[in-house]
Structures are given as structure tokens and as C-alpha cells.
Scaffold this active site. Sequence first.
Site, PDB file in Angstrom:
ATOM      1  CG  ASP A 261      83.311   2.570  18.935  1.00  0.00           C
ATOM      2  OD1 ASP A 261      83.239   3.609  19.618  1.00  0.00           O
ATOM      3  OD2 ASP A 261      84.176   1.691  19.127  1.00  0.00           O
TER       4      ASP A 261
ATOM      5  CE  LYS B  59      86.022  -0.460  16.743  1.00  0.00           C
ATOM      6  NZ  LYS B  59      84.777  -0.643  17.521  1.00  0.00           N
TER       7      LYS B  59
ATOM      8  CE  LYS C 169      87.630   0.313  19.995  1.00  0.00           C
ATOM      9  NZ  LYS C 169      86.247   0.417  20.512  1.00  0.00           N
TER      10      LYS C 169
END
Length: 213
Positions: free
Chosen positions: A89, A152, A181
Site C-alpha cells: 500500500d 485506498k 479500499k
Amino acid sequence: MEYSKFIDHTLLKPEATPEQIEKLCGEAKQYGFMSVCVNPCFVPLASKLLKDSGVKVCTVIGFPLGANLTETKVQEAALCVKEGADEVDMVQNIGWAKKGDYKAIEDEVHALKEAVGGSIVLKVILETCLLSDEEIKECSLACKRAGADFVKTSTGFSKGGATVNAVRIMREAVGPEMGVKASGGIHTHEEMLSMIEAGANRIGASAGVVLLK
């Protein structure tokens, strides 16, 4: 619905200890979470603890500010994959987003995807609390063009976390095939459901066990 498979069970606090990471991994195995999300220094430990468990190891790159050199992010990501990370990430360069330089964002994300390879899931943290709705949309599109697997919402270390509005904008921008996300400030089962209904198909939370109840 098996909500456990939506959850990246997360511990990113700077004061996290190896013992706490061991507890995190134990809970992830017990409840069948999709992954644990840990800082890079704990990737080897998590990888060892979760071997053959079906739980993935996720880590964070350029965290939490995203202001590292692209080359630093690339090397950090490659090292983490070598140490056992299945998912990374990365935090986008938020200054580029505020300037409107979406091509620079696209190029950086593409460089990270090239570095980690097709089998590793790449998520890009936009830090939506610092962006306008239009910036969220354009950053999401840049990440999609670059070949990221997910966008995300948040690091959880800035002014705010995930919102239903941000998740909706991201989902509308990237379409049905790409991942979204939601992370940051999701503390209850009801909050998790609202994010899923808005379009999230992954939830990042330190309260993973509580979210199932």
C-alpha cells in the site's frame, strides 16, 4: 457474506512491538482475515508467522506522508516483496495531487507496479481527507491508468479517515474491475457495511475483530 475476507487487519502505530505483531497475526489466522497490514520492518516476522495460513502479508510504502523520492519508494517496495510481502500500500505524492500533476502520479505508480510485478497487489493511498472531490476522482483515474490494483482512502495518520463520499467517488472513477479500499476510522460493523455499500471491497482497520461483531 464472509466479511472477514474484506478485512486487512492492521497495526501501523510507530510504537508497535513484535509481540503485538504476533498477536495481530494470530487473530488474522483465527478469524480468516484477508491480510495483516504492518510496517516494513515487520514483514519478515509476519511472513514467517503466516506461512501457509492463507493470510496475506500487506505492508506500507512511503508511509505516511508519500513525499519520498520515487526511487526510494521503488526500492522499499522491492525489498518488502523480497522479504515476503504479498501486497503493498503506497502513499501517493499528495503535493503532486494538489498541484494537479496527475501525470507525475501516474508515472510513479507505474514505476512501483513495474518494481513489484504482476503477482503483487498494489494499492495506492490517496489520503482523501486532503483532497477535493475532483482531485480524488483524477487521482483514482491516474492510478487506474498506471496499472494499480486498488485505490485506498487513507493512511489513518492525517486529518481524517475514510468517508462514504470518498469511497463512492473512487468507485465511480475506477469502475467495477478495480479494487477500492476504505481505511482510517472504521470502528464498527455498521461503518464497515456503509463503506462496502458505497463500493469498497477491502477494509483496512485496526479493529478487525470488532468489525465482525
